[in-house]
Design an enzyme around this catalytic site. Structure first.
Site, PDB file in Angstrom:
ATOM      1  N   GLU A 184      -5.412  -8.707  -0.246  1.00 11.49           N
ATOM      2  CA  GLU A 184      -6.235  -8.318   1.125  1.00 11.49           C
ATOM      3  C   GLU A 184      -7.456  -8.131   0.761  1.00 11.49           C
ATOM      4  O   GLU A 184      -8.010  -7.359   0.044  1.00 11.49           O
ATOM      5  CB  GLU A 184      -5.561  -6.861   1.825  1.00 11.49           C
ATOM      6  CG  GLU A 184      -4.346  -7.187   2.438  1.00 11.49           C
ATOM      7  CD  GLU A 184      -3.834  -5.955   3.136  1.00 11.49           C
ATOM      8  OE1 GLU A 184      -4.675  -5.344   3.681  1.00 11.49           O
ATOM      9  OE2 GLU A 184      -2.583  -5.479   3.424  1.00 11.49           O
ATOM     10  N   GLU A 236       0.977  -1.201  -0.002  1.00  6.56           N
ATOM     11  CA  GLU A 236      -0.088   0.131  -0.001  1.00  6.56           C
ATOM     12  C   GLU A 236       0.870   1.147  -0.142  1.00  6.56           C
ATOM     13  O   GLU A 236       0.675   2.119   0.774  1.00  6.56           O
ATOM     14  CB  GLU A 236      -1.000  -0.050   1.213  1.00  6.56           C
ATOM     15  CG  GLU A 236      -1.841  -1.508   1.169  1.00  6.56           C
ATOM     16  CD  GLU A 236      -3.146  -1.032   2.148  1.00  6.56           C
ATOM     17  OE1 GLU A 236      -2.885  -0.294   2.937  1.00  6.56           O
ATOM     18  OE2 GLU A 236      -4.154  -2.001   2.121  1.00  6.56           O
TER      19      GLU A 236
END
Ligand code: AHR
Length: 506
Positions: free
Chosen positions: A292, A173
Protein backbone atom coordinates in the site's frame (compact mmCIF):
# COMPACT_ATOMS: atom_id res chain seq x y z
CA UNK A 1 19.74 27.81 -8.74
CA UNK A 2 23.04 25.89 -9.10
CA UNK A 3 22.90 22.92 -11.45
CA UNK A 4 22.37 19.32 -10.37
CA UNK A 5 24.59 16.63 -11.90
CA UNK A 6 23.79 13.01 -12.53
CA UNK A 7 26.25 10.43 -13.81
CA UNK A 8 24.66 7.38 -15.38
CA UNK A 9 26.72 4.33 -16.31
CA UNK A 10 25.27 0.95 -17.37
CA UNK A 11 28.16 -0.83 -15.62
CA UNK A 12 26.72 0.14 -12.23
CA UNK A 13 23.52 -1.82 -11.87
CA UNK A 14 21.29 -2.04 -8.83
CA UNK A 15 18.61 -4.57 -9.83
CA UNK A 16 16.21 -5.71 -12.50
CA UNK A 17 12.86 -4.07 -11.97
CA UNK A 18 10.27 -6.65 -11.01
CA UNK A 19 7.17 -5.96 -13.13
CA UNK A 20 5.13 -6.30 -9.96
CA UNK A 21 6.44 -2.88 -8.87
CA UNK A 22 3.52 -1.61 -10.96
CA UNK A 23 0.82 -3.49 -9.08
CA UNK A 24 -2.29 -1.98 -7.54
CA UNK A 25 -5.06 -2.65 -5.06
CA UNK A 26 -8.85 -2.73 -4.97
CA UNK A 27 -10.63 -3.07 -1.65
CA UNK A 28 -14.30 -3.42 -0.80
CA UNK A 29 -14.20 0.14 0.51
CA UNK A 30 -16.38 3.11 -0.36
CA UNK A 31 -17.05 3.29 -4.11
CA UNK A 32 -14.02 1.28 -5.26
CA UNK A 33 -15.98 -1.84 -6.20
CA UNK A 34 -19.65 -0.76 -6.27
CA UNK A 35 -20.14 2.43 -8.31
CA UNK A 36 -16.46 2.21 -9.29
CA UNK A 37 -15.42 -0.86 -11.24
CA UNK A 38 -18.82 -2.59 -10.97
CA UNK A 39 -21.87 -0.68 -12.09
CA UNK A 40 -24.34 -2.90 -14.03
CA UNK A 41 -26.56 0.07 -14.96
CA UNK A 42 -23.78 2.10 -16.53
CA UNK A 43 -23.97 2.46 -20.35
CA UNK A 44 -20.46 1.00 -20.70
CA UNK A 45 -21.05 -2.01 -18.41
CA UNK A 46 -20.32 -5.45 -19.88
CA UNK A 47 -22.39 -8.59 -19.28
CA UNK A 48 -20.70 -9.02 -15.87
CA UNK A 49 -21.56 -5.44 -14.83
CA UNK A 50 -18.03 -4.06 -15.13
CA UNK A 51 -17.59 -0.57 -16.54
CA UNK A 52 -15.54 -0.71 -19.71
CA UNK A 53 -14.71 3.00 -19.67
CA UNK A 54 -12.89 2.34 -16.37
CA UNK A 55 -11.14 -0.72 -17.82
CA UNK A 56 -10.05 1.43 -20.78
CA UNK A 57 -8.27 3.79 -18.39
CA UNK A 58 -6.69 0.89 -16.47
CA UNK A 59 -5.37 -0.99 -19.51
CA UNK A 60 -2.52 1.42 -20.41
CA UNK A 61 -1.17 1.13 -16.86
CA UNK A 62 -0.13 -2.52 -17.51
CA UNK A 63 -0.83 -3.60 -13.95
CA UNK A 64 0.46 -7.14 -13.41
CA UNK A 65 -0.99 -7.85 -9.95
CA UNK A 66 -4.05 -6.62 -8.03
CA UNK A 67 -4.30 -6.96 -4.26
CA UNK A 68 -7.81 -7.95 -3.10
CA UNK A 69 -10.23 -7.82 -1.21
CA UNK A 70 -8.60 -5.64 1.51
CA UNK A 71 -7.21 -3.79 3.34
CA UNK A 72 -9.04 -3.47 6.62
CA UNK A 73 -12.08 -5.03 4.94
CA UNK A 74 -10.46 -8.46 4.77
CA UNK A 75 -10.18 -8.73 8.54
CA UNK A 76 -13.95 -9.22 8.83
CA UNK A 77 -14.57 -10.89 5.45
CA UNK A 78 -16.19 -14.29 4.95
CA UNK A 79 -15.07 -15.35 1.48
CA UNK A 80 -17.89 -17.90 1.25
CA UNK A 81 -20.36 -14.96 1.12
CA UNK A 82 -18.91 -13.89 -2.21
CA UNK A 83 -19.29 -17.14 -4.18
CA UNK A 84 -22.27 -18.97 -5.64
CA UNK A 85 -25.47 -17.57 -7.15
CA UNK A 86 -25.53 -13.79 -6.70
CA UNK A 87 -29.15 -13.66 -5.57
CA UNK A 88 -28.35 -15.99 -2.70
CA UNK A 89 -25.34 -14.10 -1.40
CA UNK A 90 -25.88 -12.49 2.00
CA UNK A 91 -25.84 -8.76 2.66
CA UNK A 92 -23.53 -8.05 5.57
CA UNK A 93 -22.58 -5.12 7.75
CA UNK A 94 -18.96 -4.58 6.85
CA UNK A 95 -17.55 -3.15 10.05
CA UNK A 96 -14.14 -2.06 8.80
CA UNK A 97 -15.61 0.81 6.77
CA UNK A 98 -19.19 0.90 8.11
CA UNK A 99 -20.86 -0.14 4.87
CA UNK A 100 -23.48 -2.53 3.63
CA UNK A 101 -21.70 -5.26 1.66
CA UNK A 102 -23.94 -6.95 -0.90
CA UNK A 103 -21.32 -9.45 -2.07
CA UNK A 104 -22.32 -8.99 -5.71
CA UNK A 105 -18.62 -8.99 -6.48
CA UNK A 106 -16.58 -11.85 -5.03
CA UNK A 107 -13.49 -13.83 -6.05
CA UNK A 108 -14.94 -15.19 -9.34
CA UNK A 109 -16.05 -11.79 -10.60
CA UNK A 110 -12.91 -10.02 -9.46
CA UNK A 111 -10.57 -12.54 -11.08
CA UNK A 112 -12.55 -12.27 -14.32
CA UNK A 113 -12.36 -8.48 -14.17
CA UNK A 114 -8.58 -8.55 -13.68
CA UNK A 115 -8.34 -10.83 -16.71
CA UNK A 116 -9.78 -8.00 -18.83
CA UNK A 117 -6.49 -6.11 -18.49
CA UNK A 118 -4.11 -9.00 -17.94
CA UNK A 119 -3.59 -8.77 -14.17
CA UNK A 120 -3.25 -11.62 -11.69
CA UNK A 121 -4.83 -11.45 -8.24
CA UNK A 122 -2.86 -11.16 -4.99
CA UNK A 123 -5.33 -12.55 -2.48
CA UNK A 124 -5.41 -11.54 1.18
CA UNK A 125 -6.76 -13.96 3.80
CA UNK A 126 -8.66 -12.95 6.93
CA UNK A 127 -6.47 -13.38 9.99
CA UNK A 128 -8.62 -10.96 12.02
CA UNK A 129 -11.90 -12.72 12.75
CA UNK A 130 -10.87 -15.99 11.11
CA UNK A 131 -7.74 -18.07 10.78
CA UNK A 132 -6.04 -21.20 9.44
CA UNK A 133 -9.16 -23.06 8.47
CA UNK A 134 -10.83 -20.33 6.42
CA UNK A 135 -7.51 -19.45 4.75
CA UNK A 136 -6.91 -23.08 3.76
CA UNK A 137 -10.45 -23.53 2.51
CA UNK A 138 -10.14 -20.44 0.32
CA UNK A 139 -6.84 -21.68 -1.05
CA UNK A 140 -8.35 -25.10 -1.75
CA UNK A 141 -11.29 -23.37 -3.45
CA UNK A 142 -9.02 -21.28 -5.64
CA UNK A 143 -6.08 -23.53 -6.46
CA UNK A 144 -6.95 -27.21 -5.99
CA UNK A 145 -7.85 -28.91 -9.28
CA UNK A 146 -10.87 -30.86 -7.99
CA UNK A 147 -12.08 -33.87 -6.02
CA UNK A 148 -12.33 -32.09 -2.65
CA UNK A 149 -15.17 -30.18 -1.00
CA UNK A 150 -14.02 -26.64 -1.81
CA UNK A 151 -12.45 -27.28 -5.20
CA UNK A 152 -15.64 -29.08 -6.25
CA UNK A 153 -17.65 -26.12 -4.99
CA UNK A 154 -15.63 -23.84 -7.28
CA UNK A 155 -16.32 -26.17 -10.19
CA UNK A 156 -20.02 -26.22 -9.28
CA UNK A 157 -19.89 -22.42 -9.40
CA UNK A 158 -18.73 -22.55 -13.00
CA UNK A 159 -14.92 -22.45 -12.82
CA UNK A 160 -13.62 -25.83 -13.94
CA UNK A 161 -9.99 -24.72 -14.04
CA UNK A 162 -8.30 -23.66 -10.78
CA UNK A 163 -7.66 -19.94 -10.44
CA UNK A 164 -3.96 -20.57 -9.73
CA UNK A 165 -3.50 -17.64 -7.38
CA UNK A 166 0.20 -17.45 -6.67
CA UNK A 167 0.66 -14.64 -4.14
CA UNK A 168 -1.17 -14.52 -0.80
CA UNK A 169 -1.15 -11.92 1.98
CA UNK A 170 -1.32 -13.30 5.50
CA UNK A 171 -3.81 -10.77 6.90
CA UNK A 172 -3.63 -6.99 6.77
CA UNK A 173 -2.13 -4.42 9.16
CA UNK A 174 -2.53 -6.71 12.13
CA UNK A 175 -0.42 -4.29 14.23
CA UNK A 176 -3.15 -1.60 14.07
CA UNK A 177 -5.58 -1.25 17.01
CA UNK A 178 -8.24 -0.26 14.43
CA UNK A 179 -7.91 -3.65 12.76
CA UNK A 180 -10.71 -6.13 13.44
CA UNK A 181 -8.98 -8.89 15.39
CA UNK A 182 -5.87 -6.76 16.08
CA UNK A 183 -3.04 -8.83 17.53
CA UNK A 184 0.24 -8.46 19.33
CA UNK A 185 3.33 -9.21 17.25
CA UNK A 186 3.75 -12.59 18.96
CA UNK A 187 0.11 -13.54 18.48
CA UNK A 188 0.23 -12.55 14.81
CA UNK A 189 3.65 -14.12 14.21
CA UNK A 190 2.48 -17.49 15.57
CA UNK A 191 -0.78 -17.39 13.60
CA UNK A 192 0.96 -16.30 10.39
CA UNK A 193 3.48 -19.13 10.75
CA UNK A 194 0.88 -21.82 11.32
CA UNK A 195 -1.31 -20.47 8.52
CA UNK A 196 1.66 -20.36 6.14
CA UNK A 197 2.61 -23.96 6.89
CA UNK A 198 -0.97 -25.19 6.58
CA UNK A 199 -1.53 -23.34 3.30
CA UNK A 200 1.68 -24.74 1.83
CA UNK A 201 0.51 -28.30 2.48
CA UNK A 202 -2.36 -27.55 0.07
CA UNK A 203 -0.29 -25.69 -2.53
CA UNK A 204 3.49 -25.64 -1.98
CA UNK A 205 4.01 -23.35 -4.97
CA UNK A 206 2.38 -20.26 -3.45
CA UNK A 207 4.23 -17.14 -2.31
CA UNK A 208 3.35 -15.59 1.04
CA UNK A 209 3.49 -12.05 2.39
CA UNK A 210 3.66 -11.40 6.14
CA UNK A 211 2.10 -8.17 7.46
CA UNK A 212 4.59 -5.53 8.50
CA UNK A 213 3.76 -2.24 10.22
CA UNK A 214 0.85 -0.11 9.02
CA UNK A 215 3.07 2.94 8.88
CA UNK A 216 6.50 3.93 10.16
CA UNK A 217 5.15 6.12 13.00
CA UNK A 218 3.44 3.14 14.66
CA UNK A 219 4.75 2.92 18.23
CA UNK A 220 5.41 -0.79 17.69
CA UNK A 221 7.62 -0.20 14.61
CA UNK A 222 10.16 -1.83 14.06
CA UNK A 223 9.86 -4.24 16.98
CA UNK A 224 6.74 -5.59 15.25
CA UNK A 225 8.85 -6.59 12.22
CA UNK A 226 11.60 -8.15 14.35
CA UNK A 227 9.16 -10.23 16.40
CA UNK A 228 6.98 -11.31 13.47
CA UNK A 229 10.02 -12.27 11.39
CA UNK A 230 11.43 -14.23 14.30
CA UNK A 231 8.41 -16.50 13.84
CA UNK A 232 8.01 -16.57 10.06
CA UNK A 233 11.39 -15.75 8.54
CA UNK A 234 11.92 -19.06 6.76
CA UNK A 235 8.25 -19.56 5.92
CA UNK A 236 7.31 -16.39 4.02
CA UNK A 237 8.66 -14.75 0.89
CA UNK A 238 7.91 -11.09 1.58
CA UNK A 239 7.35 -8.68 4.41
CA UNK A 240 4.81 -5.95 3.70
CA UNK A 241 5.16 -2.19 4.20
CA UNK A 242 2.40 0.41 3.99
CA UNK A 243 2.79 4.18 3.83
CA UNK A 244 0.70 7.14 2.75
CA UNK A 245 2.14 10.65 2.50
CA UNK A 246 0.15 13.85 3.02
CA UNK A 247 0.48 17.61 3.50
CA UNK A 248 -0.56 17.36 7.12
CA UNK A 249 1.40 20.44 8.32
CA UNK A 250 0.19 22.67 5.43
CA UNK A 251 3.74 23.46 4.42
CA UNK A 252 4.50 22.63 0.81
CA UNK A 253 8.29 22.53 1.16
CA UNK A 254 7.89 20.09 4.04
CA UNK A 255 5.37 18.01 2.16
CA UNK A 256 7.67 17.81 -0.86
CA UNK A 257 10.40 16.39 1.38
CA UNK A 258 8.27 13.58 2.74
CA UNK A 259 9.56 10.83 0.49
CA UNK A 260 12.69 11.05 2.65
CA UNK A 261 10.58 9.30 5.31
CA UNK A 262 9.85 6.55 2.78
CA UNK A 263 13.59 6.18 2.19
CA UNK A 264 14.20 6.00 5.93
CA UNK A 265 11.32 3.55 6.42
CA UNK A 266 12.77 1.26 3.76
CA UNK A 267 16.25 1.39 5.31
CA UNK A 268 14.86 0.53 8.73
CA UNK A 269 12.75 -2.37 7.46
CA UNK A 270 15.62 -3.77 5.37
CA UNK A 271 17.98 -3.48 8.35
CA UNK A 272 15.47 -5.25 10.58
CA UNK A 273 15.05 -8.07 8.06
CA UNK A 274 18.81 -8.46 7.78
CA UNK A 275 19.23 -8.36 11.56
CA UNK A 276 16.75 -11.23 11.94
CA UNK A 277 18.54 -13.13 9.15
CA UNK A 278 21.86 -12.63 10.96
CA UNK A 279 20.43 -13.80 14.27
CA UNK A 280 19.02 -16.88 12.62
CA UNK A 281 22.25 -17.51 10.67
CA UNK A 282 20.01 -17.53 7.61
CA UNK A 283 21.30 -17.01 4.08
CA UNK A 284 17.87 -16.04 2.87
CA UNK A 285 17.29 -12.35 2.05
CA UNK A 286 13.79 -11.24 2.86
CA UNK A 287 12.15 -9.36 0.00
CA UNK A 288 9.61 -6.59 0.46
CA UNK A 289 6.06 -6.07 -0.69
CA UNK A 290 5.21 -2.37 -0.41
CA UNK A 291 1.62 -3.32 -0.90
CA UNK A 292 0.00 0.00 0.00
CA UNK A 293 1.59 3.28 -1.09
CA UNK A 294 0.12 6.58 -2.17
CA UNK A 295 -0.87 10.09 -1.09
CA UNK A 296 -3.75 10.26 1.42
CA UNK A 297 -4.85 13.27 3.47
CA UNK A 298 -7.50 15.34 1.67
CA UNK A 299 -10.44 13.20 2.74
CA UNK A 300 -9.41 12.21 6.24
CA UNK A 301 -11.49 14.61 8.37
CA UNK A 302 -14.61 14.33 6.22
CA UNK A 303 -14.47 10.54 6.37
CA UNK A 304 -14.43 10.51 10.16
CA UNK A 305 -17.79 12.31 10.11
CA UNK A 306 -19.31 9.97 7.50
CA UNK A 307 -18.21 6.88 9.39
CA UNK A 308 -19.54 8.29 12.67
CA UNK A 309 -22.78 9.96 11.63
CA UNK A 310 -24.36 8.29 8.58
CA UNK A 311 -26.54 5.18 8.44
CA UNK A 312 -25.19 1.89 7.04
CA UNK A 313 -25.26 2.17 3.25
CA UNK A 314 -23.87 0.49 0.16
CA UNK A 315 -20.80 2.18 -1.34
CA UNK A 316 -20.54 5.29 0.87
CA UNK A 317 -18.45 8.09 -0.60
CA UNK A 318 -15.31 7.46 1.45
CA UNK A 319 -11.58 8.06 1.09
CA UNK A 320 -12.01 10.08 -2.11
CA UNK A 321 -9.02 12.39 -2.34
CA UNK A 322 -8.89 14.88 -5.20
CA UNK A 323 -5.24 15.13 -6.13
CA UNK A 324 -3.39 18.34 -6.95
CA UNK A 325 -0.31 18.95 -9.09
CA UNK A 326 1.76 19.10 -5.89
CA UNK A 327 0.40 15.67 -4.91
CA UNK A 328 1.46 14.26 -8.28
CA UNK A 329 5.00 15.55 -7.74
CA UNK A 330 5.21 14.06 -4.22
CA UNK A 331 3.78 10.84 -5.66
CA UNK A 332 6.63 10.94 -8.19
CA UNK A 333 9.24 11.23 -5.43
CA UNK A 334 7.73 8.23 -3.66
CA UNK A 335 7.77 6.21 -6.87
CA UNK A 336 11.42 7.14 -7.52
CA UNK A 337 12.27 6.02 -3.97
CA UNK A 338 10.66 2.64 -4.60
CA UNK A 339 12.59 2.25 -7.85
CA UNK A 340 15.86 3.00 -6.07
CA UNK A 341 15.14 0.06 -3.75
CA UNK A 342 14.24 -2.36 -6.51
CA UNK A 343 16.86 -4.77 -5.18
CA UNK A 344 14.57 -5.45 -2.18
CA UNK A 345 11.14 -4.16 -3.18
CA UNK A 346 9.74 -6.79 -5.49
CA UNK A 347 6.04 -5.95 -5.21
CA UNK A 348 4.50 -2.50 -4.80
CA UNK A 349 0.77 -1.83 -4.94
CA UNK A 350 -0.52 1.63 -5.67
CA UNK A 351 -3.36 1.92 -3.15
CA UNK A 352 -5.86 2.14 -4.53
CA UNK A 353 -7.00 2.20 -8.16
CA UNK A 354 -10.57 3.45 -8.56
CA UNK A 355 -12.38 6.14 -6.49
CA UNK A 356 -10.66 5.32 -3.20
CA UNK A 357 -7.40 7.35 -2.99
CA UNK A 358 -7.23 6.63 -6.66
CA UNK A 359 -5.74 7.71 -9.97
CA UNK A 360 -9.06 6.88 -11.65
CA UNK A 361 -12.38 8.39 -10.56
CA UNK A 362 -15.99 7.88 -11.53
CA UNK A 363 -18.81 10.33 -10.85
CA UNK A 364 -21.22 9.09 -8.17
CA UNK A 365 -24.21 7.33 -9.70
CA UNK A 366 -22.93 7.22 -13.29
CA UNK A 367 -21.31 9.74 -15.62
CA UNK A 368 -17.84 9.55 -17.04
CA UNK A 369 -14.61 8.17 -15.60
CA UNK A 370 -11.62 10.50 -15.41
CA UNK A 371 -7.92 10.61 -14.57
CA UNK A 372 -6.44 12.36 -11.56
CA UNK A 373 -3.03 14.07 -11.57
CA UNK A 374 -1.31 11.03 -10.00
CA UNK A 375 -2.42 8.86 -12.92
CA UNK A 376 0.35 10.34 -15.05
CA UNK A 377 3.49 9.59 -13.03
CA UNK A 378 2.17 6.06 -12.42
CA UNK A 379 1.45 5.54 -16.13
CA UNK A 380 4.84 6.87 -17.19
CA UNK A 381 6.64 4.87 -14.50
CA UNK A 382 4.95 1.71 -15.72
CA UNK A 383 5.59 2.53 -19.39
CA UNK A 384 9.25 3.52 -19.13
CA UNK A 385 10.44 2.14 -15.78
CA UNK A 386 11.02 -1.46 -16.84
CA UNK A 387 14.54 -2.81 -17.21
CA UNK A 388 17.56 -2.42 -14.94
CA UNK A 389 17.75 0.25 -12.26
CA UNK A 390 21.20 1.85 -12.36
CA UNK A 391 23.17 3.19 -9.44
CA UNK A 392 23.79 6.80 -10.31
CA UNK A 393 26.11 9.40 -8.82
CA UNK A 394 24.23 12.59 -8.01
CA UNK A 395 25.05 16.06 -6.76
CA UNK A 396 22.23 18.50 -6.19
CA UNK A 397 21.53 21.76 -4.41
CA UNK A 398 19.57 21.27 -1.18
CA UNK A 399 17.19 23.13 1.14
CA UNK A 400 15.94 23.07 4.69
CA UNK A 401 12.25 23.06 5.61
CA UNK A 402 10.61 23.23 9.07
CA UNK A 403 10.89 19.47 9.61
CA UNK A 404 13.65 18.37 7.23
CA UNK A 405 17.24 19.37 6.57
CA UNK A 406 19.41 18.93 3.49
CA UNK A 407 16.50 18.05 1.26
CA UNK A 408 17.77 17.44 -2.28
CA UNK A 409 16.03 19.63 -4.86
CA UNK A 410 16.59 16.81 -7.34
CA UNK A 411 15.07 13.37 -6.79
CA UNK A 412 15.97 10.94 -9.55
CA UNK A 413 16.34 7.37 -10.75
CA UNK A 414 17.62 5.86 -13.99
CA UNK A 415 16.35 2.72 -15.71
CA UNK A 416 18.27 1.08 -18.54
CA UNK A 417 16.40 -1.09 -20.99
CA UNK A 418 19.27 -2.74 -22.85
CA UNK A 419 17.08 -4.72 -25.24
CA UNK A 420 15.31 -1.62 -26.49
CA UNK A 421 18.42 0.56 -26.26
CA UNK A 422 16.47 3.01 -24.09
CA UNK A 423 17.56 4.86 -21.02
CA UNK A 424 14.98 6.67 -18.90
CA UNK A 425 15.74 9.21 -16.20
CA UNK A 426 12.86 10.04 -13.85
CA UNK A 427 13.49 13.38 -12.16
CA UNK A 428 11.62 15.69 -9.78
CA UNK A 429 12.43 19.33 -9.08
CA UNK A 430 11.28 20.15 -5.54
CA UNK A 431 11.85 23.89 -5.90
CA UNK A 432 8.63 25.90 -5.80
CA UNK A 433 10.00 28.93 -7.64
CA UNK A 434 13.02 28.08 -9.75
CA UNK A 435 14.02 25.94 -12.68
CA UNK A 436 16.57 23.31 -11.69
CA UNK A 437 19.29 22.97 -14.35
CA UNK A 438 20.25 19.31 -14.70
CA UNK A 439 23.27 17.92 -16.47
CA UNK A 440 23.24 14.19 -17.13
CA UNK A 441 26.69 12.71 -17.76
CA UNK A 442 26.26 9.91 -20.29
CA UNK A 443 29.92 9.33 -21.21
CA UNK A 444 29.61 5.57 -20.70
CA UNK A 445 27.01 5.34 -23.48
CA UNK A 446 28.61 5.57 -26.92
CA UNK A 447 25.97 7.48 -28.82
CA UNK A 448 22.84 8.86 -27.24
CA UNK A 449 19.93 11.09 -28.23
CA UNK A 450 17.54 12.79 -25.86
CA UNK A 451 14.36 12.04 -27.73
CA UNK A 452 11.72 13.15 -25.24
CA UNK A 453 11.40 15.31 -22.16
CA UNK A 454 7.91 14.77 -20.73
CA UNK A 455 6.97 17.06 -17.89
CA UNK A 456 4.10 17.55 -15.45
CA UNK A 457 4.78 21.00 -14.03
CA UNK A 458 2.84 22.39 -11.09
CA UNK A 459 4.85 25.53 -10.34
CA UNK A 460 2.25 27.90 -11.82
CA UNK A 461 -0.57 26.38 -9.75
CA UNK A 462 0.38 23.69 -7.23
CA UNK A 463 -3.29 23.25 -6.32
CA UNK A 464 -4.53 22.60 -9.87
CA UNK A 465 -6.62 19.44 -10.14
CA UNK A 466 -8.27 17.44 -12.87
CA UNK A 467 -12.03 16.92 -13.03
CA UNK A 468 -14.47 15.03 -15.27
CA UNK A 469 -13.91 16.22 -18.86
CA UNK A 470 -11.22 18.58 -17.60
CA UNK A 471 -7.84 16.90 -18.14
CA UNK A 472 -5.82 20.07 -17.42
CA UNK A 473 -3.03 18.42 -15.51
CA UNK A 474 -1.36 16.23 -18.13
CA UNK A 475 2.32 15.83 -19.00
CA UNK A 476 3.60 18.05 -21.80
CA UNK A 477 6.57 17.73 -24.13
CA UNK A 478 9.51 20.07 -23.49
CA UNK A 479 12.13 20.99 -26.08
CA UNK A 480 15.19 18.68 -26.16
CA UNK A 481 18.73 19.94 -26.79
CA UNK A 482 21.15 17.58 -28.57
CA UNK A 483 23.48 15.57 -26.30
CA UNK A 484 26.93 17.27 -26.49
CA UNK A 485 30.22 15.71 -25.35
CA UNK A 486 28.28 12.90 -23.67
CA UNK A 487 26.17 15.34 -21.65
CA UNK A 488 22.44 15.98 -21.80
CA UNK A 489 21.36 19.33 -20.40
CA UNK A 490 17.80 20.10 -19.40
CA UNK A 491 15.93 22.58 -17.22
CA UNK A 492 13.43 21.05 -14.81
CA UNK A 493 10.59 23.56 -14.21
CA UNK A 494 9.55 24.46 -10.64
CA UNK A 495 7.57 21.75 -8.82
CA UNK A 496 7.76 19.25 -11.64
CA UNK A 497 7.77 15.54 -12.44
CA UNK A 498 9.95 14.77 -15.48
CA UNK A 499 10.68 11.80 -17.71
CA UNK A 500 13.81 12.05 -19.87
CA UNK A 501 13.82 9.42 -22.60
CA UNK A 502 17.13 8.70 -24.30
CA UNK A 503 17.78 6.45 -27.25
CA UNK A 504 21.17 4.73 -27.13
CA UNK A 505 22.96 3.38 -30.18
CA UNK A 506 24.49 -0.06 -29.40
O1 AHR B 1 -6.08 1.67 1.56
C1 AHR B 1 -6.93 2.12 2.57
C2 AHR B 1 -6.66 1.47 3.93
O2 AHR B 1 -5.40 1.88 4.38
C3 AHR B 1 -6.57 -0.03 3.95
O3 AHR B 1 -7.81 -0.63 4.12
C4 AHR B 1 -5.70 -0.31 5.14
O4 AHR B 1 -4.96 -1.48 5.00
C5 AHR B 1 -4.84 0.93 5.25
O5 AHR B 1 -4.82 1.43 6.53
Amino acid sequence: MPAAHLTVDPAYTLAEVDDRLYSSFIEHLGRAVYDGIYCPDHPTADADGFRQDVVDLIRPLHIPLMRYPGGNFVSGYRWEDGVGPKDQRPHRLSRAWRALETNEVGPHEFIRWCGQFGAQVMMAVNLGTRGIDAACNLLEYCNHPGGSQYSDLRIAHGAKEPFGIHTWCLGNEMDGPWQIGHKTADEYGRLALETARAMRTIDPSIELVASGSSYPEMPTFPQWEATVLDHVYEDVDYLSLHQYLGDTTHNLQDYLAKSLTTEHFLHSVISTCDYVAARKRSRKRMMLSFDEWNIWYHSLEKDDEIERDTPWQKAPQLVEDTYTMADAVVFGTMFITLLRHADRVRIACLAQLVNVIAPIMTQPGGGPAWRQTIYWPFLQGSMYGRGTVLQTACTTPRYDSPNFTDVPYLESAAVWNREAGELTVFAVNRSLEEDLPLEVDLRAFTECTLCEHLCLAGGADPNAVNAPAQDLAVPRQRPCEPVRDGRATVALPPLSWNVLRLKVKQ
